[in-house]
Design a protein around this motif. Structure first.
Motif, PDB file in Angstrom:
ATOM      1  N   SER A   1      -7.692  -4.877  -4.286  1.00 52.89           N
ATOM      2  CA  SER A   1      -7.792  -5.594  -5.559  1.00 52.89           C
ATOM      3  C   SER A   1      -6.871  -4.978  -6.608  1.00 52.89           C
ATOM      4  N   ARG A   2      -6.699  -3.662  -6.559  1.00 55.40           N
ATOM      5  CA  ARG A   2      -5.822  -2.999  -7.522  1.00 55.40           C
ATOM      6  C   ARG A   2      -4.351  -3.260  -7.200  1.00 55.40           C
ATOM      7  N   ASN A   3      -3.979  -3.156  -5.919  1.00 50.35           N
ATOM      8  CA  ASN A   3      -2.571  -3.301  -5.538  1.00 50.35           C
ATOM      9  C   ASN A   3      -2.099  -4.745  -5.491  1.00 50.35           C
ATOM     10  N   THR A   4      -3.021  -5.689  -5.489  1.00 46.58           N
ATOM     11  CA  THR A   4      -2.632  -7.106  -5.494  1.00 46.58           C
ATOM     12  C   THR A   4      -2.717  -7.717  -6.888  1.00 46.58           C
ATOM     13  N   ALA A   5      -3.159  -6.938  -7.875  1.00 45.69           N
ATOM     14  CA  ALA A   5      -3.358  -7.477  -9.219  1.00 45.69           C
ATOM     15  C   ALA A   5      -2.045  -8.001  -9.795  1.00 45.69           C
ATOM     16  N   HIS A   6      -1.992  -9.306 -10.010  1.00 43.36           N
ATOM     17  CA  HIS A   6      -0.831  -9.977 -10.594  1.00 43.36           C
ATOM     18  C   HIS A   6       0.449  -9.685  -9.813  1.00 43.36           C
ATOM     19  N   GLN A   7       0.296  -9.578  -8.514  1.00 43.63           N
ATOM     20  CA  GLN A   7       1.416  -9.333  -7.624  1.00 43.63           C
ATOM     21  C   GLN A   7       1.455 -10.420  -6.539  1.00 43.63           C
ATOM     22  N   LEU A   8       2.658 -10.781  -6.143  1.00 39.41           N
ATOM     23  CA  LEU A   8       2.833 -11.680  -5.011  1.00 39.41           C
ATOM     24  C   LEU A   8       2.809 -10.875  -3.721  1.00 39.41           C
ATOM     25  N   PRO A   9       2.264 -11.419  -2.648  1.00 37.45           N
ATOM     26  CA  PRO A   9       2.331 -10.692  -1.377  1.00 37.45           C
ATOM     27  C   PRO A   9       3.775 -10.596  -0.900  1.00 37.45           C
TER      28      PRO A   9
ATOM     29  N   THR B   1       5.931   3.524   0.817  1.00 36.40           N
ATOM     30  CA  THR B   1       5.449   2.182   0.468  1.00 36.40           C
ATOM     31  C   THR B   1       5.441   1.325   1.724  1.00 36.40           C
ATOM     32  N   ASN B   2       4.279   0.849   2.086  1.00 34.71           N
ATOM     33  CA  ASN B   2       4.109   0.045   3.292  1.00 34.71           C
ATOM     34  C   ASN B   2       3.300  -1.196   2.945  1.00 34.71           C
ATOM     35  N   THR B   3       3.073  -2.028   3.915  1.00 34.92           N
ATOM     36  CA  THR B   3       2.243  -3.214   3.687  1.00 34.92           C
ATOM     37  C   THR B   3       1.075  -3.215   4.659  1.00 34.92           C
ATOM     38  N   LYS B   4      -0.026  -3.787   4.214  1.00 34.49           N
ATOM     39  CA  LYS B   4      -1.222  -3.926   5.044  1.00 34.49           C
ATOM     40  C   LYS B   4      -1.639  -5.396   5.067  1.00 34.49           C
ATOM     41  N   PRO B   5      -2.135  -5.883   6.212  1.00 29.97           N
ATOM     42  CA  PRO B   5      -2.667  -7.246   6.239  1.00 29.97           C
ATOM     43  C   PRO B   5      -4.031  -7.294   5.561  1.00 29.97           C
ATOM     44  N   ALA B   6      -4.298  -8.387   4.882  1.00 34.07           N
ATOM     45  CA  ALA B   6      -5.613  -8.560   4.268  1.00 34.07           C
ATOM     46  C   ALA B   6      -6.660  -8.652   5.375  1.00 34.07           C
ATOM     47  N   ALA B   7      -7.597  -7.725   5.394  1.00 30.66           N
ATOM     48  CA  ALA B   7      -8.544  -7.614   6.502  1.00 30.66           C
ATOM     49  C   ALA B   7      -9.380  -8.872   6.684  1.00 30.66           C
ATOM     50  N   ASP B   8      -9.669  -9.566   5.580  1.00 29.71           N
ATOM     51  CA  ASP B   8     -10.484 -10.780   5.634  1.00 29.71           C
ATOM     52  C   ASP B   8      -9.641 -12.036   5.415  1.00 29.71           C
ATOM     53  N   TYR B   9      -8.319 -11.924   5.547  1.00 33.04           N
ATOM     54  CA  TYR B   9      -7.371 -13.021   5.357  1.00 33.04           C
ATOM     55  C   TYR B   9      -7.306 -13.494   3.905  1.00 33.04           C
TER      56      TYR B   9
ATOM     57  N   ALA C   1       0.853  -1.187   0.000  1.00 37.12           N
ATOM     58  CA  ALA C   1       0.000   0.000   0.000  1.00 37.12           C
ATOM     59  C   ALA C   1       0.884   1.231   0.000  1.00 37.12           C
ATOM     60  N   VAL C   2       0.465   2.268  -0.724  1.00 37.20           N
ATOM     61  CA  VAL C   2       1.216   3.521  -0.798  1.00 37.20           C
ATOM     62  C   VAL C   2       0.459   4.578  -0.015  1.00 37.20           C
ATOM     63  N   THR C   3       1.117   5.206   0.925  1.00 38.93           N
ATOM     64  CA  THR C   3       0.494   6.245   1.742  1.00 38.93           C
ATOM     65  C   THR C   3       1.236   7.563   1.563  1.00 38.93           C
TER      66      THR C   3
ATOM     67  N   TRP D   1       7.075  -5.341  -4.083  1.00 41.57           N
ATOM     68  CA  TRP D   1       7.042  -4.361  -2.996  1.00 41.57           C
ATOM     69  C   TRP D   1       6.658  -2.962  -3.472  1.00 41.57           C
ATOM     70  N   VAL D   2       6.154  -2.821  -4.679  1.00 40.75           N
ATOM     71  CA  VAL D   2       5.748  -1.500  -5.179  1.00 40.75           C
ATOM     72  C   VAL D   2       4.445  -1.631  -5.927  1.00 40.75           C
ATOM     73  N   VAL D   3       3.735  -0.484  -6.075  1.00 41.61           N
ATOM     74  CA  VAL D   3       2.546  -0.418  -6.925  1.00 41.61           C
ATOM     75  C   VAL D   3       2.973   0.299  -8.184  1.00 41.61           C
ATOM     76  N   GLU D   4       2.904  -0.385  -9.324  1.00 45.94           N
ATOM     77  CA  GLU D   4       3.461   0.150 -10.573  1.00 45.94           C
ATOM     78  C   GLU D   4       2.389   0.431 -11.599  1.00 45.94           C
ATOM     79  N   GLU D   5       2.553   1.542 -12.306  1.00 52.68           N
ATOM     80  CA  GLU D   5       1.683   1.876 -13.436  1.00 52.68           C
ATOM     81  C   GLU D   5       2.526   2.581 -14.487  1.00 52.68           C
ATOM     82  N   ARG D   6       2.160   2.436 -15.724  1.00 48.60           N
ATOM     83  CA  ARG D   6       2.845   3.135 -16.811  1.00 48.60           C
ATOM     84  C   ARG D   6       1.805   3.819 -17.685  1.00 48.60           C
TER      85      ARG D   6
END
Length: 381
Positions: free
Chosen positions: A289-297, A265-273, A244-246, A374-379
């Motif tokens: 859903s946006r920050n986990t798209a095709h990303q590994l935790p 850039t930080n991390t958040k636990p999945a609220a519903d696991y 997550a980016v704050t 470890w990052v949220v990327e867009e181009r």
């Protein structure tokens, strides 16, 4: 002077003194034997305890090693959504990482409390050998992995030798909670099959989950391709985190007419696991859903609740096989559904197991996944 007068007789122990000394000696021997016995019992218990949870510790190491090497093989592709009015390139992949409640992931096959996890690994294991054509170099192949807890009897899992399975009177089958490992070799993998079409626009979640639910190329299912990693694991609890980016505030520097802002850039636990690298395909548009798209935790917290075999067996004799299993399931019922209640849920589970007088131990570790960005990327286009 006579000899009798010169040699006076030396006094000896009386009968009473002999009896007292023998009693004291016997008492000392009893005390010493009791101390030795208690020491032996303590050593035996500690050795048994160390051996009892040896499987659980080995299982935790195996999960950590496998999970840290998870891959998703992402790449850049044309995006189908816009940010700030501009259409973007987005991260895509042909892989899939999913972790969450077993009731969601295993659905009809779910037979135990807790969570499950499935992903791809490049360990290159195949049962066909290096000379097999059509699969390429087996050391570069993708293996589908998974971990979950299942409650079954030994014969259904086909884990007993034939000579033991034949005689169920002298060698009765045992039903236990077991930590299972799915290791699907590439030749059975349907993740990249055209029939699955996991990247298709109309692909549903249930359809996408077939790559780890089955049926696979040989028409088998998950349980048939799983092996027992450890016995007496009552539950597997997973806390996946996402990037997550704050915004931390303005820097005071001017740029293009406005002050620049610091981002963290930080991390958040999945609220519903629940963590699904494809949630953006069928879920609501959210930060997760946006920050986990095709990303590994980046990090997954793994917890195993292990029971002592002797304690479980004794309870099984007193309570019965099914009532004990129901009692264990009841201890985990409605637990570990909201991550903020993790500590309270774990405490409640331990209290319930203590009421049952079921000896147990909790193992917890945090596993960092090397392939995570470890990052949220867009181009922007």
């Amino acid at each position: 002077m006579s000899p009798r007068t010169r040699s006076r007789s030396r006094p000896g122990f009386t009968l009473v003194e002999m009896l007292v000394s023998m009693a004291v000696l016997a008492l000392l021997m009893v005390i010493i034997m009791e101390m030795i016995n208690r020491t032996q019992q303590t050593v035996t218990r500690q050795q048994a305890r160390a051996e009892e949870f040896k499987e659980a510790r080995a299982a935790m190491e195996a999960i950590s090693r496998s999970l840290s090497g998870a891959v998703i093989n992402s790449y850049w592709a044309y995006g189908d959504y816009s940010v700030g009015g501009k259409v973007n390139y987005t991260r895509q992949s042909d892989g899939h990482f999913v972790a969450g409640p077993a009731t969601i992931l295993r659905a009809a096959e779910q037979n135990s409390p807790g969570h499950a996890m499935f992903f791809q690994s490049s360990d290159g294991q195949t049962k066909l050998g290096t000379s097999t054509t059509g699969l390429g170099d087996p050391y570069n192949l993708i293996t589908c992995m998974g971990y979950y807890v299942d409650y079954q009897d030994e014969d259904k899992l086909d884990i007993r030798p034939e000579f033991l399975a034949k005689d169920k009177v002298l060698n009765p089958e045992r039903s236990r909670f077991r930590l299972m490992e799915l290791r699907l070799p590439p030749e059975k993998n349907i993740l990249y099959s055209t029939s699955l079409d996991i990247n298709g626009a109309g692909s549903t979640r249930d359809n996408a989950y077939k790559w780890f639910r089955g049926p696979f190329t040989d028409e088998t299912n998950t349980l048939k391709n799983s092996t027992v990693l450890a016995e007496n694991i009552l539950a597997l609890i997973l806390v996946p985190r996402y990037v997550a980016v704050t915004t931390t505030g303005s820097t005071g520097e001017s740029g293009t007419g406005s002050n620049k802002e610091n981002t963290l850039t930080n991390t958040k636990p999945a609220a519903d696991y629940y963590y699904d690298s494809r949630e953006s395909q069928w879920g609501a548009a959210t930060e997760k859903s946006r920050n986990t798209a095709h990303q590994l935790p980046p990090v997954v917290q793994v917890t195993l609740v292990a029971a002592e075999e002797r304690s479980y067996a004794e309870l099984e004799i007193r309570m019965g096989e099914k009532p004990l299993a129901d009692a264990v399931n009841a201890a985990f019922a409605n637990k570990f559904t909201t991550q903020s209640q993790y500590a309270a849920d774990l405490e409640a589970v331990e209290e319930a197991l203590n009421v049952l007088k079921l000896k147990h131990r909790v193992f917890t570790t945090n596993v960092a996944i090397r392939g995570s960005k470890w990052v949220v990327e867009e181009r922007n286009l």
